[in-house]
Design a protein around this motif. Structure first.
Motif, PDB file in Angstrom:
ATOM      1  N   GLU A   1       0.976  -1.131   0.084  1.00 28.95           N
ATOM      2  CA  GLU A   1       0.018   0.076   0.187  1.00 28.95           C
ATOM      3  C   GLU A   1       0.757   1.338  -0.198  1.00 28.95           C
ATOM      4  N   LEU A   2       1.962   1.220   0.747  1.00 27.25           N
ATOM      5  CA  LEU A   2       2.831   2.580   0.755  1.00 27.25           C
ATOM      6  C   LEU A   2       3.358   2.670  -0.499  1.00 27.25           C
ATOM      7  N   THR A   3       4.003   1.393  -1.144  1.00 27.33           N
ATOM      8  CA  THR A   3       4.609   1.432  -2.298  1.00 27.33           C
ATOM      9  C   THR A   3       3.625   2.287  -3.508  1.00 27.33           C
ATOM     10  N   GLU A   4       2.410   1.907  -3.534  1.00 29.49           N
ATOM     11  CA  GLU A   4       1.512   2.480  -4.344  1.00 29.49           C
ATOM     12  C   GLU A   4       1.125   3.811  -4.245  1.00 29.49           C
ATOM     13  N   LEU A   5       1.197   4.209  -2.802  1.00 34.17           N
ATOM     14  CA  LEU A   5       0.996   5.567  -2.402  1.00 34.17           C
ATOM     15  C   LEU A   5       2.157   6.597  -2.769  1.00 34.17           C
ATOM     16  N   GLY A   6       3.396   5.799  -3.129  1.00 32.28           N
ATOM     17  CA  GLY A   6       4.536   6.582  -3.463  1.00 32.28           C
ATOM     18  C   GLY A   6       5.630   7.013  -2.093  1.00 32.28           C
TER      19      GLY A   6
END
Length: 369
Positions: free
Chosen positions: A32-37
């Protein structure tokens, strides 16, 4: 997210151990954090030889905050990555102290010039402003910045209107204290005092039991306005005899033949000077600084005192002298174990601290920005 921001890259297995969450939950959170940048994974740390290799989870430095520090002689603007690294710093010198309107205009123009570069590669989450003055903690209203002559100015609102970014504003020394507590000389120390010396005087920040000590409205830590010379008290003014009238940057600049300079230039000039008059001035300023620190030690009982800006510069000319001055005047028990240190983050300190104002919102809810 807090762990990645303040402790750097971590193995996924370590995040699992630290949080008590299971591996699948941690994997989902990292995704999720990766998808949020906000994060990315890299190859396992080769130094970890025991057990199954675990991917490293890193804060994504393509997500950035803008940091701003107005002073009487310049406006400094920086770009800070989510990993705490200063990516760019711009110093815009001003001939006179800027009004709030001038500050907003200059700052918004510079930020606009940066917008394309950093938004095309990642994301700008907001702006943190470190102001040398009294800033109300509830809403960031600048109640009084005496050297800038700003009174009751809604800096956050004005800068948001000019740039379109959310803005958080706080006292410069308070954000400096937090930056040194998280990344610098006082990393891991829960009781510390930070004093910053800049063009706009001397301010202070306090961390007590691991938390910022701000006072009721956010105005705690104004060490620069504490009287250190009793002889001037009969004049009845607020400033005569205060720490920042006795210990000030303008006198140091004049002594070394400079009119306007950044912190690094003044620091180098003081180190390289062989003029006895410069040495005598520095010694007088250290005496007054020692009196102020003695009072701080007796009242607050810190573990570490961190000195930044030109205070670090004069301290480093003769560290033993200042330490002995404080030790000889402070209560013996209160001074036990106290360390006096120069700020580790140097000229980057206020940029990193101001950026933390913007990054703090991510800690509450990474999906909000």
């Amino acid at each position: 997210m807090l762990t990645l921001l303040h402790r750097g890259a971590q193995p996924r297995s370590q995040l699992t151990a630290q949080t008590g969450l299971n591996r699948s939950t941690i994997a989902a959170l990292v995704t999720e954090l990766t998808e949020l940048g906000l994060a990315y994974e890299s190859e396992p740390d080769p130094t970890r030889q025991v057990g199954r290799p675990s991917p490293m989870v890193n804060a994504d430095a393509r997500t950035v905050a803008i940091a701003v520090n107005p002073e009487v002689d310049a406006i400094t603007i920086g770009v800070v990555g989510l990993d705490g690294a200063l990516l760019k710093r711009i110093r815009y010198e001003t001939e006179v102290s800027p009004t709030v309107a001038e500050f907003v205009k200059i700052t918004s123009v510079i930020i606009e010039s940066l917008r394309g570069e950093y938004e095309s590669a990642g994301r700008v989450i907001g702006i943190g402003v470190a102001v040398p003055g009294l800033v109300r903690v509830d809403d960031g209203l600048v109640r009084w910045a005496p050297h800038l002559l700003w009174r009751d100015e809604p800096v956050s609102q004005l800068l948001t209107a000019a740039t379109g970014y959310p803005v958080w504003t706080a006292n410069d020394a308070s954000v400096g204290a937090f930056a040194e507590h998280i990344y610098g000389a006082a990393r891991g120390i829960d009781d510390l005092i930070y004093l910053n010396g800049g063009a706009s005087g001397i301010g202070g920040g306090i961390i007590s039991d691991g938390r910022p000590l701000t006072g009721r409205a956010g105005y705690a830590g104004e060490f620069g306005h504490v009287r250190v010379e009793n002889g001037a008290a009969e004049k009845g003014t607020r400033e005569e005899g205060s720490l920042e009238t006795e210990v000030n940057r303008a006198d140091l600049l004049q002594a070394v033949g400079l009119t306007n300079a950044d912190a690094e230039t003044l620091d180098a000039a003081l180190r390289e000077s062989t003029d006895p008059a410069v040495s005598a001035l520095v010694r007088r300023q250290l005496l007054s600084l020692g009196t102020s620190l003695r009072n701080a030690v007796n009242v607050l009982n810190p573990e570490v005192i961190v000195l930044g800006g030109f205070l670090a510069s004069i301290f480093l000319t003769d560290p033993d002298f200042l330490i002995e001055r404080v030790r000889s005047q402070a209560l013996e028990a209160s001074f036990e174990g106290v360390k006096i240190l120069p700020a580790q983050l140097g000229a980057d300190l206020l940029m990193i601290g101001a950026a933390e104002l913007a990054f703090a919102a991510l800690l509450d809810d990474p999906t909000t920005l």
